[in-house]
Design a protein around this motif. Structure first.
Motif, PDB file in Angstrom:
ATOM      1  N   TYR A  93       0.830  -1.210   0.000  1.00  0.00           N
ATOM      2  CA  TYR A  93       0.000   0.000   0.000  1.00  0.00           C
ATOM      3  C   TYR A  93       0.859   1.252   0.000  1.00  0.00           C
ATOM      4  N   ILE A  94       1.868   1.295   0.859  1.00  0.00           N
ATOM      5  CA  ILE A  94       2.761   2.458   0.908  1.00  0.00           C
ATOM      6  C   ILE A  94       3.519   2.601  -0.408  1.00  0.00           C
ATOM      7  N   GLY A  95       3.960   1.475  -0.962  1.00  0.00           N
ATOM      8  CA  GLY A  95       4.707   1.516  -2.209  1.00  0.00           C
ATOM      9  C   GLY A  95       3.897   1.995  -3.393  1.00  0.00           C
ATOM     10  N   SER A  96       2.572   1.882  -3.298  1.00  0.00           N
ATOM     11  CA  SER A  96       1.708   2.329  -4.400  1.00  0.00           C
ATOM     12  C   SER A  96       1.197   3.752  -4.197  1.00  0.00           C
ATOM     13  N   ASN A  97       1.779   4.475  -3.213  1.00  0.00           N
ATOM     14  CA  ASN A  97       1.367   5.839  -2.903  1.00  0.00           C
ATOM     15  C   ASN A  97      -0.090   5.925  -2.443  1.00  0.00           C
ATOM     16  N   GLY A  98      -0.519   4.908  -1.699  1.00  0.00           N
ATOM     17  CA  GLY A  98      -1.863   4.946  -1.146  1.00  0.00           C
ATOM     18  C   GLY A  98      -2.048   6.094  -0.177  1.00  0.00           C
ATOM     19  N   ILE A  99      -3.298   6.504  -0.003  1.00  0.00           N
ATOM     20  CA  ILE A  99      -3.625   7.585   0.935  1.00  0.00           C
ATOM     21  C   ILE A  99      -3.150   7.218   2.339  1.00  0.00           C
ATOM     22  N   THR A 100      -2.450   8.137   2.986  1.00  0.00           N
ATOM     23  CA  THR A 100      -2.057   7.932   4.384  1.00  0.00           C
ATOM     24  C   THR A 100      -3.024   8.639   5.322  1.00  0.00           C
ATOM     25  N   HIS A 101      -3.246   9.915   5.089  1.00  0.00           N
ATOM     26  CA  HIS A 101      -4.072  10.731   5.978  1.00  0.00           C
ATOM     27  C   HIS A 101      -5.341  11.120   5.238  1.00  0.00           C
TER      28      HIS A 101
END
Length: 422
Positions: free
Chosen positions: A69-77
Motif C-alpha cells: 500500500y505504501i509503495g503504491s502511494n496509497g492515501i495515508t491521511h
C-alpha cells in the motif's frame, strides 16, 4: 557489546514514562512473539503492546499488505474522506465480523485511540437518551481522558484528572462481594424506585474481562442479566472491547460467550492488527444520531491502519481456526498456572482465552516476579488495584513451544520469589 545508554530518555523525556522503568533496555527490532534490544538480547513478549499486538510484532501477512500500500502511494491521511482503503475495511468488517454473527451495526471512526472510542460512546449515549449519568463498575478501566476517567475505578488514575469527575456512578462488578450478595439486587431496586433519588442513567459501560483492573472475569450469566436489566429499563449497554476484543478471549468479540448484542461496542488496540493507531465504535443503526462532524478527529482516517486491519480480519477471522487455537492455548495456560499456584500459599490464577492473571495475596510479590522474569528474558506486567496481579497477554499467534518457554520462565520466577512449595 555496547552499554545501554538511557541518558537521553532520562534527560529529555517526561517523568510520566512508565514501562521503560520496569524494562530498562533500549529495544530495537521485533518479530512475532519476540522483541530484541540494541545489545542483541531477545525477550519473549507476553505483553504484546498492552494487547495491541494480538498477531505479534511485524506480522508478515500484515506487513506485506502495508508495504504494498505504501509503495503504491496509497492515501495515508484521509480524515473522514471516502477512500479505497476505508471501503475495503468496511466491507471486510461487514463480511467477516458482522454478517456471520447476525449483527447490524454502523461503524464510526473516532480519533484513533481506545479512550477516544469510549468518549464517543459516552457522548452518543447521552445525546440519544437525553440523560447524563453513566453506570460503570468497580475496578473498571476505560482510558485516561476525562470522560473515560469518570467511568474508571482506580483512585490514582482518577486523581490525575485534577478536576471533579462527574455524571458517573460505580456498581459492583461480578464477584466483587465474593458472591455473597445477590448480583444487581441494589441496582435494580434503586432504578425501579421513584423515591431512591437515583437518576436513570443513559448507559452502562462494562468490560467482560477487566484487564487493568486485575483480570477480573464476568460470567456469561452475569452479562446476560446485565443486558436484560438494561433493555427492560431503556438503558444503553456499552461493551468496552478495546483490550479484550479482537480474539483475546477466544471469539472475536469478548461478549459472544454470553450471546448478547450490546447497543454500542468500542474497539481499538488490535483492531489495526499491526500496532497502528485505529479505533472503531460499532453503533446500532437507530442510535446513529450524530450530526455531521459532531465527534471528529484529525487522525480518524489512518488509512495504513485500515489496510492492516482488513488484512488481519481476512487472514484470521474468515474461519474459526484462531479462535479454536486461542481456546486450546488458554486451557493450557490455565492448567499450567493452576499447578504453579497450587505450590504456593497466597497465589491463585484466573483468566479466559489468552488473558490470564496470577494473583498474589502479597502485592509486592507480583512486581518482583515481573522483574525476575525480565532478567530471564520475558516481558510481563502487573495490574490490579494494588498491582497484585501478573497479567499475561501473549500474542494469539505464538506457537505452543514459545508459550511453554514463556511459562517456564514465569514458573521459575514465581518459584524464586515465593520460595519453596506450600
Amino acid at each position: 557489546m555496547t552499554t545501554t545508554d538511557t541518558s537521553i530518555f532520562e534527560a529529555m523525556e517526561s517523568n510520566v514514562r512508565g514501562y521503560c522503568r520496569d524494562w530498562p533496555s533500549v529495544f530495537n527490532t521485533a518479530e512475532g512473539a519476540w522483541i530484541r534490544d540494541e545489545q542483541g538480547r531477545d525477550y519473549l513478549d507476553f505483553f504484546a503492546g498492552a494487547g495491541a499486538l494480538n498477531y505479534g510484532h511485524n506480522n508478515p501477512v500484515l506487513k506485506a499488505a502495508l508495504l504494498d500500500y505504501i509503495g503504491s502511494n496509497g492515501i495515508t491521511h484521509g480524515l473522514d474522506m471516502s477512500t479505497v482503503a476505508k471501503r475495503e475495511l468496511l466491507e471486510t468488517v461487514r463480511d467477516t465480523l458482522l454478517t456471520p454473527r447476525g449483527f447490524d451495526y454502523k461503524v464510526q471512526f473516532p480519533g484513533p485511540t481506545g479512550a477516544n472510542a469510549v468518549e464517543a460512546a459516552l457522548k452518543l449515549a447521552r445525546k440519544v437518551t437525553g440523560r447524563k449519568t453513566i453506570l460503570s463498575f468497580t475496578n473498571a478501566f476505560h482510558g485516561m481522558t476525562l470522560g473515560a476517567l469518570a467511568v474508571t475505578g482506580n483512585a490514582t488514575k482518577r486523581a490525575g484528572a485534577g478536576v471533579p469527575l462527574e455524571h458517573s456512578t460505580p456498581m459492583p462488578y461480578d464477584g466483587y462481594f465474593d458472591n455473597t450478595i445477590e448480583d444487581f439486587g441494589w441496582m435494580q431496586r434503586v432504578l425501579d424506585d421513584s423515591s431512591s433519588g437515583f437518576d436513570r442513567p443513559a448507559a452502562v459501560i462494562v468490560e467482560t474481562v477487566q484487564g487493568e483492573g486485575g483480570v477480573n472475569l464476568a460470567r456469561a450469566e452475569w452479562l446476560r442479566h446485565l443486558a436484560d436489566l438494561c433493555a427492560a429499563r431503556d438503558i444503553l449497554l456499552i461493551v468496552d472491547d478495546v483490550q479484550m476484543g479482537c480474539g483475546r478471549t477466544g471469539p472475536f468479540f469478548s461478549f459472544e460467550i454470553a450471546g448478547i448484542t450490546p447497543d454500542i461496542v468500542t474497539l481499538s488496540k488490535s483492531i489495526s492488527g499491526y500496532g497502528l493507531p485505529l479505533a472503531l465504535v460499532l453503533i446500532k443503526p437507530e442510535l446513529d444520531q450524530w450530526a455531521p462532524g459532531e465527534h471528529n478527529g484529525t487522525f480518524r482516517g489512518n488509512n495504513p491502519a485500515f489496510i492492516t486491519a482488513s488484512a488481519a480480519l481476512r487472514e484470521y477471522w474468515s474461519d474459526d481456526k484462531l479462535a479454536k487455537q486461542t481456546a486450546a492455548n488458554g486451557e493450557h495456560l490455565n492448567k499450567t498456572l493452576s499447578a504453579v499456584a497450587d505450590r504456593h500459599n497466597g497465589v491463585s490464577t484466573r483468566g479466559r482465552g489468552m488473558v490470564h492473571g496470577i494473583v498474589f495475596d502479597d502485592p509486592s510479590q507480583a512486581g518482583k516476579v515481573c522483574r525476575t522474569a525480565f532478567e530471564q528474558g520475558l516481558l510481563v506486567e502487573t495490574s490490579g488495584s494494588m498491582d497484585e496481579v501478573v497479567k499475561l497477554l501473549p500474542p494469539l499467534t505464538l506457537g505452543r513451544d514459545e508459550l511453554d518457554r514463556g511459562l517456564s520462565v514465569l514458573t521459575n520466577s514465581i518459584d524464586t520469589v515465593c520460595g519453596g512449595a506450600a
